[in-house]
Design an enzyme around this catalytic site. Structure first.
Site, PDB file in Angstrom:
ATOM      1  N   ASP A   1     -32.593  18.235 -28.367  1.00  0.00           N
ATOM      2  CA  ASP A   1     -31.923  18.197 -29.669  1.00  0.00           C
ATOM      3  C   ASP A   1     -32.378  16.998 -30.500  1.00  0.00           C
ATOM      4  O   ASP A   1     -32.071  16.899 -31.680  1.00  0.00           O
ATOM      5  CB  ASP A   1     -30.403  18.160 -29.455  1.00  0.00           C
ATOM      6  CG  ASP A   1     -29.636  18.513 -30.711  1.00  0.00           C
ATOM      7  OD1 ASP A   1     -30.264  19.017 -31.667  1.00  0.00           O
ATOM      8  OD2 ASP A   1     -28.414  18.284 -30.730  1.00  0.00           O
TER       9      ASP A   1
ATOM     10  N   GLU B   1     -35.160  16.554 -31.811  1.00  0.00           N
ATOM     11  CA  GLU B   1     -36.428  17.223 -32.122  1.00  0.00           C
ATOM     12  C   GLU B   1     -37.062  16.721 -33.414  1.00  0.00           C
ATOM     13  O   GLU B   1     -38.276  16.811 -33.572  1.00  0.00           O
ATOM     14  CB  GLU B   1     -36.201  18.746 -32.214  1.00  0.00           C
ATOM     15  CG  GLU B   1     -35.706  19.283 -33.560  1.00  0.00           C
ATOM     16  CD  GLU B   1     -34.347  18.750 -33.985  1.00  0.00           C
ATOM     17  OE1 GLU B   1     -33.593  18.286 -33.119  1.00  0.00           O
ATOM     18  OE2 GLU B   1     -34.042  18.773 -35.195  1.00  0.00           O
TER      19      GLU B   1
ATOM     20  N   LYS C   1     -38.712  16.074 -42.865  1.00  0.00           N
ATOM     21  CA  LYS C   1     -38.339  16.894 -41.699  1.00  0.00           C
ATOM     22  C   LYS C   1     -37.961  18.306 -42.133  1.00  0.00           C
ATOM     23  O   LYS C   1     -37.027  18.494 -42.912  1.00  0.00           O
ATOM     24  CB  LYS C   1     -37.165  16.251 -40.958  1.00  0.00           C
ATOM     25  CG  LYS C   1     -36.582  17.115 -39.829  1.00  0.00           C
ATOM     26  CD  LYS C   1     -35.422  16.409 -39.110  1.00  0.00           C
ATOM     27  CE  LYS C   1     -34.733  17.347 -38.098  1.00  0.00           C
ATOM     28  NZ  LYS C   1     -33.597  16.704 -37.411  1.00  0.00           N
TER      29      LYS C   1
ATOM     30  N   LYS D   1     -26.624  22.813 -28.951  1.00  0.00           N
ATOM     31  CA  LYS D   1     -25.486  22.203 -29.648  1.00  0.00           C
ATOM     32  C   LYS D   1     -24.226  23.031 -29.396  1.00  0.00           C
ATOM     33  O   LYS D   1     -24.314  24.233 -29.124  1.00  0.00           O
ATOM     34  CB  LYS D   1     -25.756  22.187 -31.161  1.00  0.00           C
ATOM     35  CG  LYS D   1     -26.781  21.165 -31.607  1.00  0.00           C
ATOM     36  CD  LYS D   1     -26.934  21.212 -33.119  1.00  0.00           C
ATOM     37  CE  LYS D   1     -27.979  20.210 -33.594  1.00  0.00           C
ATOM     38  NZ  LYS D   1     -27.581  18.809 -33.417  1.00  0.00           N
TER      39      LYS D   1
ATOM     40  N   ASP E   1     -31.720  24.141 -36.454  1.00  0.00           N
ATOM     41  CA  ASP E   1     -31.684  23.276 -35.276  1.00  0.00           C
ATOM     42  C   ASP E   1     -30.526  23.686 -34.371  1.00  0.00           C
ATOM     43  O   ASP E   1     -29.403  23.226 -34.532  1.00  0.00           O
ATOM     44  CB  ASP E   1     -31.541  21.810 -35.709  1.00  0.00           C
ATOM     45  CG  ASP E   1     -31.504  20.859 -34.515  1.00  0.00           C
ATOM     46  OD1 ASP E   1     -31.830  21.305 -33.391  1.00  0.00           O
ATOM     47  OD2 ASP E   1     -31.159  19.676 -34.711  1.00  0.00           O
TER      48      ASP E   1
ATOM     49  N   ASP F   1     -31.127  21.534 -41.827  1.00  0.00           N
ATOM     50  CA  ASP F   1     -31.931  20.535 -41.127  1.00  0.00           C
ATOM     51  C   ASP F   1     -33.364  20.452 -41.662  1.00  0.00           C
ATOM     52  O   ASP F   1     -34.194  19.712 -41.134  1.00  0.00           O
ATOM     53  CB  ASP F   1     -31.921  20.810 -39.622  1.00  0.00           C
ATOM     54  CG  ASP F   1     -32.053  19.544 -38.789  1.00  0.00           C
ATOM     55  OD1 ASP F   1     -31.794  18.453 -39.321  1.00  0.00           O
ATOM     56  OD2 ASP F   1     -32.422  19.659 -37.609  1.00  0.00           O
TER      57      ASP F   1
ATOM     58  N   ARG G   1     -37.565  13.734 -34.681  1.00  0.00           N
ATOM     59  CA  ARG G   1     -38.537  12.649 -34.478  1.00  0.00           C
ATOM     60  C   ARG G   1     -39.811  13.166 -33.816  1.00  0.00           C
ATOM     61  O   ARG G   1     -40.879  12.609 -34.006  1.00  0.00           O
ATOM     62  CB  ARG G   1     -37.876  11.531 -33.655  1.00  0.00           C
ATOM     63  CG  ARG G   1     -37.404  11.976 -32.302  1.00  0.00           C
ATOM     64  CD  ARG G   1     -36.389  11.016 -31.680  1.00  0.00           C
ATOM     65  NE  ARG G   1     -35.036  11.196 -32.221  1.00  0.00           N
ATOM     66  CZ  ARG G   1     -33.984  10.495 -31.845  1.00  0.00           C
ATOM     67  NH1 ARG G   1     -34.110   9.541 -30.943  1.00  0.00           N
ATOM     68  NH2 ARG G   1     -32.797  10.713 -32.380  1.00  0.00           N
TER      69      ARG G   1
HETATM   70  N1  BES Z   1     -30.420  17.512 -37.006  1.00  0.00           N
HETATM   71  C1  BES Z   1     -29.746  16.698 -36.072  1.00  0.00           C
HETATM   72  C2  BES Z   1     -29.011  15.539 -36.719  1.00  0.00           C
HETATM   73  C3  BES Z   1     -27.768  15.887 -37.495  1.00  0.00           C
HETATM   74  C4  BES Z   1     -26.584  16.145 -36.834  1.00  0.00           C
HETATM   75  C5  BES Z   1     -27.797  15.891 -38.868  1.00  0.00           C
HETATM   76  C6  BES Z   1     -25.444  16.416 -37.560  1.00  0.00           C
HETATM   77  C7  BES Z   1     -26.654  16.158 -39.582  1.00  0.00           C
HETATM   78  C8  BES Z   1     -25.474  16.423 -38.929  1.00  0.00           C
HETATM   79  C9  BES Z   1     -30.740  16.101 -35.083  1.00  0.00           C
HETATM   80  O1  BES Z   1     -31.818  16.881 -34.772  1.00  0.00           O
HETATM   81  C10 BES Z   1     -29.983  15.865 -33.831  1.00  0.00           C
HETATM   82  O2  BES Z   1     -29.563  16.823 -33.238  1.00  0.00           O
HETATM   83  N2  BES Z   1     -29.819  14.610 -33.466  1.00  0.00           N
HETATM   84  C11 BES Z   1     -29.090  14.270 -32.284  1.00  0.00           C
HETATM   85  C12 BES Z   1     -29.850  13.174 -31.606  1.00  0.00           C
HETATM   86  C13 BES Z   1     -29.343  12.875 -30.212  1.00  0.00           C
HETATM   87  C14 BES Z   1     -29.641  14.028 -29.286  1.00  0.00           C
HETATM   88  C15 BES Z   1     -30.017  11.617 -29.735  1.00  0.00           C
HETATM   89  C16 BES Z   1     -27.710  13.792 -32.740  1.00  0.00           C
HETATM   90  O3  BES Z   1     -27.611  13.160 -33.782  1.00  0.00           O
HETATM   91  O4  BES Z   1     -26.753  14.103 -32.036  1.00  0.00           O
HETATM   92 ZN    ZN Z   2     -32.387  18.240 -36.200  1.00  0.00          ZN
HETATM   93 MN    MN Z   3     -31.383  18.212 -33.165  1.00  0.00          MN
END
Ligand code: BES
Ligand code: ZN
Ligand code: MN
Length: 496
Positions: free
Chosen positions: A349, A351, A267, A279, A272, A290, A353
């Site tokens: 968010d 994104e 990834k 966020k 992000d 990210d 996947r």
């Molecule tokens: N890059 C983030 C995941 C992340 C968050 C990694 C904090 C490290 C620290 C990912 O893209 C994301 O935002 N995931 C969301 C998914 C949710 C919207 C289902 C998350 O984990 O909140």
């Molecule tokens: Zn992300």
């Molecule tokens: Mn995200």
């Protein structure tokens, strides 16, 4: 400056160096190197133990300057903790502390005998490899975006030798190769997103490939080519950013012509923001990391090339920036992925996947790989589940999961398995598309992997969620270079 590593075979009391490093356990128990130095120096270490100046506590250290009877100018005595509880993790820790202590001395070279210390369940080759990687890790400095400093007059540690015989040479070379991959990953991930954008990642991958022989090649797809091919999901994520997406494809042909390649997919979200599902501000700066999965798989690729492993490997990196904009994709959009499956975007968010699914489809279709491993800072839920110590591992293939867990154990770059049962798949049901891009509140790390599993059917595939392990938290937190060691070890084991 990168440390240069070598092996030393001379005895610790006779070696000619600015500093020898020896270990001592808590309670006045000497390692064999410490005992030899002590007796040559007529009890100089022992006296400091008796006076209480040397405790042997794990990670503590004391410098003896120019002790009589010893050839080296200095002796660094490093505490090992109690002998009874000494283990692999402690071995790694004391090696790190030793290099930090050496870094504070006005010297440019040293010889460490910590690599002779017995570690339960591990052999001499492991000790050399682990010591080199620990030392390289400890000596890494991020300098890219500071004003250049004037060169200080004090010498800087530049070469470090470890006690070891010629049997360890192969492992030393291997460790140096892996360290290069780790360093690459750390440096790329540490760079800010106004420098490290998708085009920058592509350029770095190309630059690496250009510096190698013709077994290594790099091809980059731009957004026009991806549009033609139908990367509808990846392109939807990229739409909000002026930094155009790239698909980086690295190939290494170290094996036989007909051998199916192993495939890494990482990834590469260079920043992000969350997109329209923005966020919160606090901590958003950490989302420059990210692209840690991209950095990790390219680092693993570099390690494989440098080790000259006899296998074929491809490394596919979808890289985008996720930003809010008038042209951004939005919650409730339905996008068509490269596989043909339609996806309802319920949260912009989620994104990672959405770019990985197209990259996984592309990888499977283009290369018919033997195995696919993806690495991604995919979910905050994985950090909640496992914290900062273990990478989340999800796979339907028990044998592959076991291989990866073993590689993590071997390198102390550990993973922990979470289930990927079909019971969780229903959380991704959508009323408007074949699949939704989020799975609700529970088991977020697993439902993210479930989403990816829809695009890897028929593939031997495992997913590594490195959201907790790719960087150290805090204002000065740096990229860790994980899971480069794990991936490199897994490939080494495939050649054995
Ligand atoms: N890059 C983030 C995941 C992340 C968050 C990694 C904090 C490290 C620290 C990912 O893209 C994301 O935002 N995931 C969301 C998914 C949710 C919207 C289902 C998350 O984990 O909140
Ligand atoms: Zn992300
Ligand atoms: Mn995200």
């Amino acid at each position: 400056m990168t440390l240069q590593f070598s092996l030393a075979t001379a005895a610790p009391e006779t070696i000619d160096t600015a500093c020898v490093v020896v270990g001592i356990y808590e309670g006045g128990v000497f390692s064999s190197a410490a005992a030899r130095v002590d007796s040559a120096a007529d009890g100089a270490i022992k006296r400091q133990v008796e006076s209480g100046d040397i405790s042997g506590k794990a990670g503590s250290s004391t410098v003896l300057f120019a002790p009589h009877g010893v050839k080296a100018r200095r002796v660094l005595v490093v505490g090992l903790g109690t002998q009874k509880s000494f283990d692999a993790a402690r071995y790694q820790k004391v090696n790190i502390e030793a290099v930090r202590a050496l870094g504070r001395l006005p010297i440019d070279s040293a010889v460490s005998y910590l690599s002779e210390i017995d570690v339960p369940g591990r052999d001499a080759a492991w000790r050399v490899r682990t010591a080199v990687l620990a030392a390289d890790h400890a000596s890494y400095r991020y300098t890219a975006t500071f004003k250049p400093r004037e060169k200080s007059a004090q010498p800087e540690l530049a070469t470090l030798a470890f006690a070891g015989d010629s049997n360890s040479q192969a492992r030393l070379d291997q460790a140096i190769a892996i360290a290069e991959g780790v360093r690459f990953a750390r440096e790329l991930a540490n760079l800010p997103p106004n420098i490290c954008n998708p085009a920058y990642i592509a350029d770095q991958a190309k630059a690496f490939a250009d510096g190698q022989d013709d077994k290594v090649s790099c091809n980059v797809l731009d957004h026009v080519e991806m549009e033609k091919l139908g990367f509808g999901s990846l392109l939807a994520v990229a739409r909000g950013s002026v930094n155009k997406p790239k698909l980086v494809v690295l190939e290494y042909k170290g094996g036989n012509d007909g051998d199916k390649p192993y495939a890494f997919v990482g990834k590469g979200v260079t920043f992000d923001s969350g997109g329209i599902s923005l966020k919160p501000g606090a901590g958003m700066e950490e989302m420059k990391f990210d692209m840690g999965g991209a950095a990790g798989v390219i680092g693993g690729f570099i390690a494989a090339v440098k080790m000259k492993l006899k296998l074929n490997l491809v490394c596919v990196v979808p890289t985008v920036e996720n930003m809010p904009d008038g042209d951004s994709y939005r919650p409730s959009d339905v996008v068509t992925s490269l596989s043909g499956l339609t996806i309802e975007v319920l949260n912009t968010d989620a994104e990672g996947r959405l770019i990985l699914c197209d990259a996984l489809t592309y990888t499977a279709q283009t290369f018919q790989p033997h195995t696919i491993i993806d690495a991604a800072t995919l979910t905050g839920a994985c950090v909640i589940a496992l914290g900062k110590h273990a990478t989340g591992l999800m796979s339907k293939h028990d044998d592959l999961a076991a291989e990866l867990l073993a590689a993590g154990d071997e390198t102390l770059d550990r993973a922990w398995r979470l289930p990927l049962w079909d019971d969780y798949q229903a959380q991704l049901d959508s009323g408007f598309a074949d699949i939704a891009n989020i799975g609700g509140k529970s088991a977020g790390a697993i439902t993210a992997a479930c989403f990816l599993s829809r695009f890897t059917e028929g593939q031997r595939w495992a997913h590594l969620d490195i959201a907790g392990t790719a960087w150290d938290e805090g204002r000065k937190g740096l990229a860790t270079g994980r899971p480069v060691s794990l991936l490199a070890q897994w490939l080494i084991d495939r050649c054995a």
